[in-house]
Design a protein around this motif. Structure first.
Motif, short mmCIF file in Angstrom:
data_model
loop_
_atom_site.label_atom_id
_atom_site.label_comp_id
_atom_site.label_asym_id
_atom_site.label_seq_id
_atom_site.Cartn_x
_atom_site.Cartn_y
_atom_site.Cartn_z
N PHE A 16 0.84 -1.21 0.00
CA PHE A 16 0.00 0.00 0.00
C PHE A 16 0.87 1.25 0.00
O PHE A 16 0.65 2.19 -0.76
N ARG A 72 -5.72 2.66 1.70
CA ARG A 72 -6.04 3.29 0.44
C ARG A 72 -6.36 4.77 0.63
O ARG A 72 -7.03 5.15 1.57
N LEU A 73 -5.87 5.60 -0.25
CA LEU A 73 -6.16 7.03 -0.22
C LEU A 73 -7.14 7.38 -1.31
O LEU A 73 -7.08 6.84 -2.41
N VAL A 74 -8.04 8.29 -1.01
CA VAL A 74 -8.98 8.76 -2.02
C VAL A 74 -8.20 9.53 -3.09
O VAL A 74 -7.42 10.42 -2.76
N PRO A 75 -8.42 9.19 -4.35
CA PRO A 75 -7.70 9.93 -5.40
C PRO A 75 -8.16 11.39 -5.38
O PRO A 75 -9.34 11.68 -5.17
N ILE A 77 -8.68 8.22 8.30
CA ILE A 77 -9.16 7.95 6.94
C ILE A 77 -10.50 8.62 6.70
O ILE A 77 -10.72 9.31 5.70
N ALA A 78 -11.42 8.41 7.65
CA ALA A 78 -12.77 8.94 7.48
C ALA A 78 -12.74 10.46 7.34
O ALA A 78 -13.38 11.03 6.46
N LEU A 79 -11.99 11.13 8.20
CA LEU A 79 -11.96 12.59 8.17
C LEU A 79 -11.25 13.10 6.92
O LEU A 79 -11.71 14.04 6.26
N ASN A 101 -10.96 11.78 4.09
CA ASN A 101 -11.62 11.44 2.84
C ASN A 101 -13.07 11.91 2.77
O ASN A 101 -13.79 11.54 1.86
N CYS A 102 -13.49 12.71 3.73
CA CYS A 102 -14.91 13.05 3.76
C CYS A 102 -15.27 14.09 2.70
O CYS A 102 -16.45 14.32 2.42
N ARG A 154 -15.11 17.26 2.78
CA ARG A 154 -15.49 18.58 3.29
C ARG A 154 -14.28 19.42 3.65
O ARG A 154 -14.40 20.63 3.85
N ASP A 187 -17.53 3.88 8.53
CA ASP A 187 -17.42 4.98 7.58
C ASP A 187 -16.71 4.51 6.34
O ASP A 187 -15.70 3.80 6.40
N PRO A 210 -15.35 6.18 2.92
CA PRO A 210 -15.12 7.48 2.27
C PRO A 210 -15.80 7.60 0.91
O PRO A 210 -15.66 6.73 0.04
N GLY A 254 -15.21 9.43 -1.57
CA GLY A 254 -14.37 9.66 -2.74
C GLY A 254 -13.62 8.46 -3.25
O GLY A 254 -12.88 8.55 -4.23
N LEU A 255 -13.79 7.32 -2.61
CA LEU A 255 -13.02 6.14 -3.01
C LEU A 255 -13.32 5.73 -4.45
O LEU A 255 -14.44 5.85 -4.92
N LEU A 280 -20.15 9.73 9.94
CA LEU A 280 -20.22 10.99 9.21
C LEU A 280 -21.58 11.09 8.52
O LEU A 280 -22.06 10.13 7.92
#
Lengths: 712, 712
Positions: free
Chosen positions: A32, A152-155, A173-175, A177-178, A180, B389, B391, B393-394, B426
């Protein structure tokens, strides 16, 4: 422990990274990390370290850290716990300034893991190494693509000025990738064995890219370091917003299971955060909205009085209801403002705050903008809030009506006379068309009634750290240091002697070893009197029938003396009895409680509230940490129902609040002077007499700190 | 007023509609209605009514209602207020069963509008006409396309079993269009001059399409009708969820400005809603989540103990914190359940509730499903909550990991052993892929920590209306009816005589017109005594120095007598003085307060709490409506800190709670018997003596209802 900031800087601004335990297996955490670094276009060097492979994911690999051609800025250690300890030692010896240790199996798993974690920390400290983890997901810096992150990271994560630091990886992760928040850093701090949240905050205060730190906090392990970090954050105009987890008993259990941390007392932790200027929030959404609002470009909202505007009477009424709970106040509009606004409204509507513009603005949004300008011109208004729900499912035509309002808000915002925010009562937030219009105009958006108003309240409140000058003078009296260090527990009489010796007024009283000296004592003190058992072995006298109130004549003294002894013999037969304490009976004042108790890791904390039985019933007490000066003591009293009692709201007779404030600060001084010797102090009740007549401590319990607990 | 349901049925199930004031202008409300009817494919007849046009939007028009070929089921009246009154009269005379009046300009604008509204209502009532509005947006029934709605509707609104009824039009739009609810009806009730929320609820109870009614409530204008509607709703297994607006002072102002309604007392309204089984919520999001959960297909969640499962220790800890605030309890898992679950976990993790499955389930989601099954097999668990949660944007790859968990939840749900819900901390809710997976499997989704847990708490609580048998027997004593009807205000002594005459124990006392009879009274009663001024003109005796406590000898009686008279002469020179009341001084009990006060429109309500000064400080009182039986009185006491005081948690000595419950129910009976004559009763303090010794009313104030307020 706090480390030199330069090493944490090397880690967070790393230009070269080694990954130990590198693997191509898709489920491997190192895989990862490597894929994230590639996907995020990290421009520095990446060296996989692998015992045998010559390359991993196309990157040339080396067998050991020592084989690297250059010393990397950071090393990601993606091997199991026991091996990770070895690798940290090796990296430390090589002078690598930063490391991320992903593995679980440390303090969060129990005693054995705790020992492993100690070894890990010792190696890192020996090399002044900044270390993220263990038991973490790592860290990510969007601006540089430094994605030392094992999930995993949100693109295309939105970049911005919010640094997210979390003891919990999944929450990070949740914060992050939210969607906002514009994100500057994501740090999953894990067990924070070496580098803790205070260190990250200190680093952020030195950057000019971070405006807000959003914390998910399980515990504060080093209060002084945290306090220093907050002072630096404040100087750098960096706002810190924190959600604590583990505030409930079951929540704490969940947290403890997770990282081996033990949550401190809720009230003491909240007092600590408040004192040092951390904005504490109640849930994820309030954390997100507050961070979003504080990091919005341009001027931050300020002041204490809002004007709200909308097109729905019901929605505005609901907004006002929620504002009342969130402590957000409405401005009282001047009559000239109202007269001017009335001209924008249809005949059946009237200007008020909140201001219902009615549906008329759908056809004529200029009225909305003009109303905003009139509200902003009113000196009582500091911030404007446009309250508007815009159904997500609307088609372009439907959204168009609302877009007119959004444009009007944007036009007003562009003039910049006063801050304006848009608030959607439904958490889903505005329709995409409205969102785009507002974002393009730079208008901050708040989503959800409670979370949005919470954020607004936080942003408008002054969150500057509270300055209370530290106590420097040590006023210990040797005789009392000795008494607190040795001998039996203090009786009530001794506790009061201690207080008297430190300038605190207590009831007049005599110790009577026998019946007739009790009678003489009562005659001397004047009727009526109170009689109490005096024994170092009976801290809670009421529970053994050891207290008799309102004794009015000699016969009653004798009867009370016998009854108290009989009760003690029956209910506490082993107790050493020094006699009976005969006290004047003070009446006519307000009964209060003042106390000290230990709240690790913050030390002694001060509690104030109404005295007697009701405080325990209603929880109407408040707590603060030390030191407490007169201003802080006054604030503390103001947080409890005692405040109204003392002001005489009911009797019309004010109490001697000044004397009570003195008593509270005196107890604060005592806490400072005798800190190593005190476990708890309970002055309850303290009678606060009418103005000018002072206070009297009616009952006092001082619990010494045992030698074994005392640091030497 | 309540109308025959058949007419409301004709309106809500209309197959033919006339639109008066029909217009093609895009901004005209009638234009919205006509276009909505066309866009929603309403299959019935639509007749535009226009003085001159032969057709509107392609529909043949008639000049007047009387010209219609058939009597329509409903008429939409889209003309200004004054004209609308005329049209309603005409429609009523034509026997049209239902109408929607859109215009503003009625009671919400003041007295003149109020008269117009009365005329409007009178015409409708004369024809038994169901009437939605005035000052409303109308109504919409998605199943039939009956879109008598003057604002834009979201295309393709999700259909379902939630009926939305709102006093606020904009809120109706926001809720209907939020996308979280499957909607059966949308009603903007406006001023509700004729047909009010109770009528709509009664209708919904007769349908089989509505499972949940979501209310936005500004006031309850007709409590008996509302109560009857709730009884029918309960019988039909229809859940009613309500958000009240105008709960704060400023919010109420906004509401009143909006529809001319005056909000009732908060506490009394909440007591009324609770008593009749309405679930009251705190904000839009909680309303939406609660309605969504209660309307979810399949079995409703039930019981009181949840098991929570997730992959984030931090997230689960936060969930547990929020659950504690929301009153949602966790099941205590059996050791065999834990042992079985431990086998699914990695070695460093241990089974607990909430259950952190750790990241291991990303690679092996079967473990998640197996854990759900083990939790469900534990008899202590009634509902399962998957806290996760995901995300937004995944990308597809990233979402895939979470989709495994969603599928596992779906597989568990399909077996149907116990209810399971998915909760996103969230508010934005789950990733679309996860959402689709869950929806396809029929798993209810909750969004937002506070709103979601609020919904869960509501759904798990028993919201059945409270059954308290009405009091039928009238036990009035004529002499007291006369005394309450005429003569001066009741003194304390008379109030206590009244209570004694109705079986309530008060202090022994004597009225002393002069100094020496006061001495004799004290000698008869026994020392110490209390002395109080007795005057019909001094209801609040303490404020004029009219009360002296703890008088212990003859000299003190004389001194107190003189002091009381001197104080009265100085501070209430006009008062008629009957003398001084000499009372026994009761000590040793717990001081409580019991009172009656008017809370329109609900009548007299009962308040209970700790007595004396602290109740006013801490607000530790609770209120219920009448009648109150022993069970309700016990519950009411249990809501206040008094409960703990009476149980003797501190002294170890229990109080005579049974006698106090009797007193509360006796006061309820008095409220029933003398309802037309009582404005307020304040028994404070009432001393509750130790078990078996009963209660004593120490002070009593009875305020009569003035003739002018009394209905005849």
């Amino acid at each position: 422990m706090t480390l030199p900031n330069t090493h944490l800087r090397s880690l967070l601004e790393a230009r070269s990274v080694a990954v130990v335990g590198a693997s191509e297996r898709p489920e491997a955490s190192s895989g990862f990390v490597l894929r994230n670094l590639l996907a995020c276009n990290f421009s520095g060097h990446v060296w996989p370290v692998h015992p045998s492979a010559s390359s991993i994911l196309g990157l040339p690999a080396v067998p050991r850290l020592a084989d690297l051609p250059h010393r990397p800025d950071a090393v990601v250690i993606a091997v199991p716990a026991a091996t990770a300890v070895e690798v940290v030692r090796e990296a430390s010896e090589l002078g690598i300034p930063g490391a991320v240790v992903l593995a679980s199996g440390f303090a969060e798993t129990g005693a054995a893991g705790g020992l492993l974690q100690q070894a890990l920390a010792a190696s890192a400290v020996a090399g002044n190494m900044a270390l993220c983890g263990p038991n973490c997901l790592g860290l990510y810096v969007p601006a540089t693509g430094l994605a030392l992150f094992s999930s995993r990271l949100v693109p295309g994560m939105r970049r911005g000025s919010v640094a997210i630091v979390s003891h919990s990886g999944a929450t990070a992760i949740a914060l992050a990738n939210c969607g906002r928040l514009g994100v500057s850093h994501v740090v999953s701090a894990g067990n924070a064995a070496v580098t803790d949240i205070a260190d990250y905050m200190t680093y952020f205060a030195t950057t000019d890219t971070v405006r807000v730190v959003a914390l998910l906090l399980e515990k504060i392990s080093n209060p002084p370091a945290f306090a220093r970090a907050m002072a630096q954050a404040h100087q750098a105009n960096l706002k810190v917003v924190a959600l604590r987890t583990g505030r409930s008993v079951r929540g704490a259990r969940s947290t403890a299971a997770h990282t081996g941390a033990l949550a401190g007392s809720n009230e003491a932790t909240s007092a600590f955060l408040r004192r040092h200027g951390v904005i504490e929030v109640n849930d994820y959404d309030e954390l997100v909205e507050t961070a979003a609002l504080l990091s919005a470009p341009g001027r931050r909202v300020a002041g204490r009085s809002i004007a709200a505007i909308g097109v729905s009477g019901g929605g505005l009424a609901h907004f006002a209801d929620l504002a009342a709970s969130a402590g957000v106040a409405f401005a009282e509009l001047s009559s000239s403002t109202k007269t001017a606004i009335d001209k924008l409204l249809p005949p059946f509507a009237h200007a008020d705050n909140p201001l219902d513009m009615t549906g008329i603005v759908f056809g004529d949004p200029d009225r909305y903008r003009d109303a905003l300008e009139l509200l902003a011109a009113d000196s009582s208004v500091s911030t404007l809030v446009a309250v508007q729900d815009t159904p997500l499912g609307l088609d372009a035509d439907g959204a168009h009506e609302y877009a007119g309002i959004a444009s009007a808000i944007g036009q007003f915002h562009a003039k910049g006379s006063k801050p304006v925010v848009f608030l959607s009562l439904l958490a889903d937030g505005p329709h995409p068309v409205i969102r785009e219009t507002l974002l393009a105009a730079g208008v901050p958006i708040l989503q959800g009634g409670r979370a949005g108003l919470g954020a607004l309240g936080h942003a408008m409140a002054d969150s500057a750290p509270r300055r209370v000058d530290p106590l420097t003078e040590l006023r210990r009296q040797d005789v009392w240091v000795r008494r607190l260090s040795e001998g039996p527990a203090l009786t009530e009489r001794e506790a009061k002697d201690f207080l008297s010796a430190h300038g605190i007024a207590t009831t007049r009283e005599r110790l009577a070893p026998d019946r007739e000296s009790a009678v003489r004592a009562a005659q001397t003190l004047g009727w009526p009197v109170v009689m109490k058992i005096e024994s170092p072995d009976i801290p809670h006298k009421t529970e053994v029938g050891g207290v008799q109130l309102g004794i009015r004549d000699e016969a009653a003294v004798r009867a009370a003396f016998d009854l108290i002894h009989a009760n003690a013999q029956r209910l506490a037969p082993q107790a050493r009895i020094h006699g009976v304490l005969v006290q004047e009976m003070v009446s006519g004042g307000v009964e209060a409680l003042v106390g000290l108790a230990r709240h690790p890791p913050f030390g002694l904390a001060l509690t104030v509230g109404p005295g007697g039985v009701f405080v325990e019933l209603t929880g109407g007490h408040a707590l603060d940490l030390l030191p407490v000066d007169a201003a802080a003591a006054t604030d503390l009293i103001g947080k409890t129902p005692l405040h109204r009692l003392l002001s005489g709201y009911r009797t019309g007779l004010g109490s001697d609040t000044a004397a009570f404030v003195d008593l509270v600060t005196q107890l604060g001084q005592i806490a400072h002077d005798y800190e190593p010797y005190l476990e708890a102090v309970d002055l309850n009740p303290v009678t606060v007499l009418p103005s000018g007549q002072g206070v009297r401590v009616l009952d006092a319990l001082i619990v010494r700190r045992m030698d074994t607990d005392r640091p030497h």
